[in-house]
Design a protein around this motif. Structure first.
Motif, PDB file in Angstrom:
ATOM      1  N   LEU A 259      -3.528   6.352   2.395  1.00  0.00           N
ATOM      2  CA  LEU A 259      -2.631   6.257   1.233  1.00  0.00           C
ATOM      3  C   LEU A 259      -3.194   5.303   0.174  1.00  0.00           C
ATOM      4  CD1 LEU A 259       0.832   6.398   2.996  1.00  0.00           C
ATOM      5  CD2 LEU A 259      -0.254   8.160   1.595  1.00  0.00           C
ATOM      6  N   LEU A 260      -3.809   4.204   0.597  1.00  0.00           N
ATOM      7  CA  LEU A 260      -4.455   3.318  -0.374  1.00  0.00           C
ATOM      8  C   LEU A 260      -5.643   4.005  -1.037  1.00  0.00           C
ATOM      9  CD1 LEU A 260      -4.347  -0.126   1.467  1.00  0.00           C
ATOM     10  CD2 LEU A 260      -2.999   0.606  -0.503  1.00  0.00           C
ATOM     11  N   LEU A 261      -6.382   4.774  -0.270  1.00  0.00           N
ATOM     12  CA  LEU A 261      -7.492   5.558  -0.809  1.00  0.00           C
ATOM     13  C   LEU A 261      -6.974   6.542  -1.853  1.00  0.00           C
ATOM     14  CD1 LEU A 261     -10.593   5.999  -0.205  1.00  0.00           C
ATOM     15  CD2 LEU A 261      -9.848   7.920   1.197  1.00  0.00           C
ATOM     16  N   GLU A 262      -5.854   7.165  -1.562  1.00  0.00           N
ATOM     17  CA  GLU A 262      -5.236   8.126  -2.484  1.00  0.00           C
ATOM     18  C   GLU A 262      -4.814   7.443  -3.796  1.00  0.00           C
ATOM     19  OE1 GLU A 262      -3.310  11.577  -3.926  1.00  0.00           O
ATOM     20  OE2 GLU A 262      -4.581  11.385  -2.188  1.00  0.00           O
TER      21      GLU A 262
ATOM     22  N   PHE B   5       3.069  -1.893  -1.245  1.00  0.00           N
ATOM     23  CA  PHE B   5       3.182  -1.421  -2.622  1.00  0.00           C
ATOM     24  C   PHE B   5       3.808  -2.469  -3.534  1.00  0.00           C
ATOM     25  CE2 PHE B   5       2.504   2.699  -0.555  1.00  0.00           C
ATOM     26  CZ  PHE B   5       1.408   3.108  -1.300  1.00  0.00           C
ATOM     27  N   CYS B   6       4.751  -3.257  -3.027  1.00  0.00           N
ATOM     28  CA  CYS B   6       5.290  -4.364  -3.838  1.00  0.00           C
ATOM     29  C   CYS B   6       4.201  -5.393  -4.125  1.00  0.00           C
ATOM     30  CB  CYS B   6       6.468  -5.019  -3.132  1.00  0.00           C
ATOM     31  SG  CYS B   6       7.958  -4.013  -3.158  1.00  0.00           S
TER      32      CYS B   6
ATOM     33  N   GLY C 155      -4.559  12.410  -8.393  1.00  0.00           N
ATOM     34  CA  GLY C 155      -3.674  13.510  -7.996  1.00  0.00           C
ATOM     35  C   GLY C 155      -3.321  13.445  -6.530  1.00  0.00           C
ATOM     36  N   ILE C 156      -2.754  14.523  -6.047  1.00  0.00           N
ATOM     37  CA  ILE C 156      -2.408  14.621  -4.631  1.00  0.00           C
ATOM     38  C   ILE C 156      -3.569  15.320  -3.941  1.00  0.00           C
ATOM     39  CG2 ILE C 156      -0.809  15.609  -2.965  1.00  0.00           C
ATOM     40  CD1 ILE C 156       1.347  15.417  -5.116  1.00  0.00           C
ATOM     41  N   THR C 157      -4.217  14.592  -3.025  1.00  0.00           N
ATOM     42  CA  THR C 157      -5.401  15.135  -2.360  1.00  0.00           C
ATOM     43  C   THR C 157      -5.200  15.139  -0.854  1.00  0.00           C
ATOM     44  OG1 THR C 157      -6.442  12.968  -2.185  1.00  0.00           O
ATOM     45  CG2 THR C 157      -6.903  14.232  -4.187  1.00  0.00           C
ATOM     46  N   VAL C 158      -6.255  15.483  -0.151  1.00  0.00           N
ATOM     47  CA  VAL C 158      -6.232  15.527   1.308  1.00  0.00           C
ATOM     48  C   VAL C 158      -5.929  14.137   1.879  1.00  0.00           C
ATOM     49  CG1 VAL C 158      -7.661  15.995   3.344  1.00  0.00           C
ATOM     50  CG2 VAL C 158      -7.821  17.471   1.347  1.00  0.00           C
ATOM     51  N   ALA C 159      -6.388  13.087   1.200  1.00  0.00           N
ATOM     52  CA  ALA C 159      -6.147  11.730   1.696  1.00  0.00           C
ATOM     53  C   ALA C 159      -4.654  11.408   1.688  1.00  0.00           C
ATOM     54  CB  ALA C 159      -6.915  10.718   0.851  1.00  0.00           C
ATOM     55  N   GLY C 160      -3.960  11.766   0.635  1.00  0.00           N
ATOM     56  CA  GLY C 160      -2.524  11.490   0.561  1.00  0.00           C
ATOM     57  C   GLY C 160      -1.744  12.291   1.590  1.00  0.00           C
TER      58      GLY C 160
END
Length: 166
Positions: free
Chosen positions: A19-22, A70-71, A28-33
């Motif tokens: 998710l951090l990689l994404e 994320f915060c 955009g929304i990729t395979v990592a996400g």
């Protein structure tokens, strides 16, 4: 039991990494996400398969960890380092404002296939061939101006009255 906890920690760690990689590297929304979401879901489902209490603890801690990450990223202004900060001050000038008129003659600077560059006096504009392709360095005449669009034909060809009236 120790192996079960290691499997859950592994799944959640991979989820956080993906998710951090994404967020920071892949647009955009990729395979990592999608993969990160699936690993997080797999870790939570696996924890619930062990015992409901383990599932509740895993779900609660993952919500806290993901929310905390994320915060922290928002407070650390990490997103500002990857955000676009350029202001665009350019404006687009209408071809009517630069003095071009129907019937003006010029020459193509590039092949109009069907769009390319043409010069009329000292003014270079993007021009569109009325019917077919026009080679570069060909004399042309403006047959229509619609806002920012200049339509041309090879000089010497008859200009139809329909083109002038529009």
């Amino acid at each position: 039991m120790t192996l079960d906890i290691l499997i859950i920690i592994f799944c959640m760690g991979i989820a956080v990494f993906l998710l951090l990689l994404e967020v920071f590297l892949l647009p955009g929304i990729t395979v990592a996400g999608v993969g990160g979401a699936l690993f997080a879901l797999a870790g939570i489902i696996y924890a619930y398969s062990i015992a409901p209490v383990t599932g509740h603890v895993t779900l609660g801690s993952s919500v806290l960890v993901f929310g905390g990450f994320f915060c922290w990223l928002l407070r650390a202004k990490s997103f500002q380092r990857v955000a676009l900060k350029t202001n665009i001050d350019a404006t687009l000038t209408s071809t009517r404002d630069i003095g071009l008129r129907v019937g003006d003659r010029g020459v193509t600077l590039s092949r109009l296939a069907p769009i390319g560059k043409a010069r009329f006096g000292q003014t270079v504009v993007e021009a569109k061939a009325q019917e077919s392709f026009i080679d570069e360095q060909t004399p042309v005449t403006i047959v229509r101006i619609d806002g920012y669009n200049v339509t041309v034909q090879i000089a010497g060809e008859e200009i139809s009255t329909q083109s002038i009236n529009h």
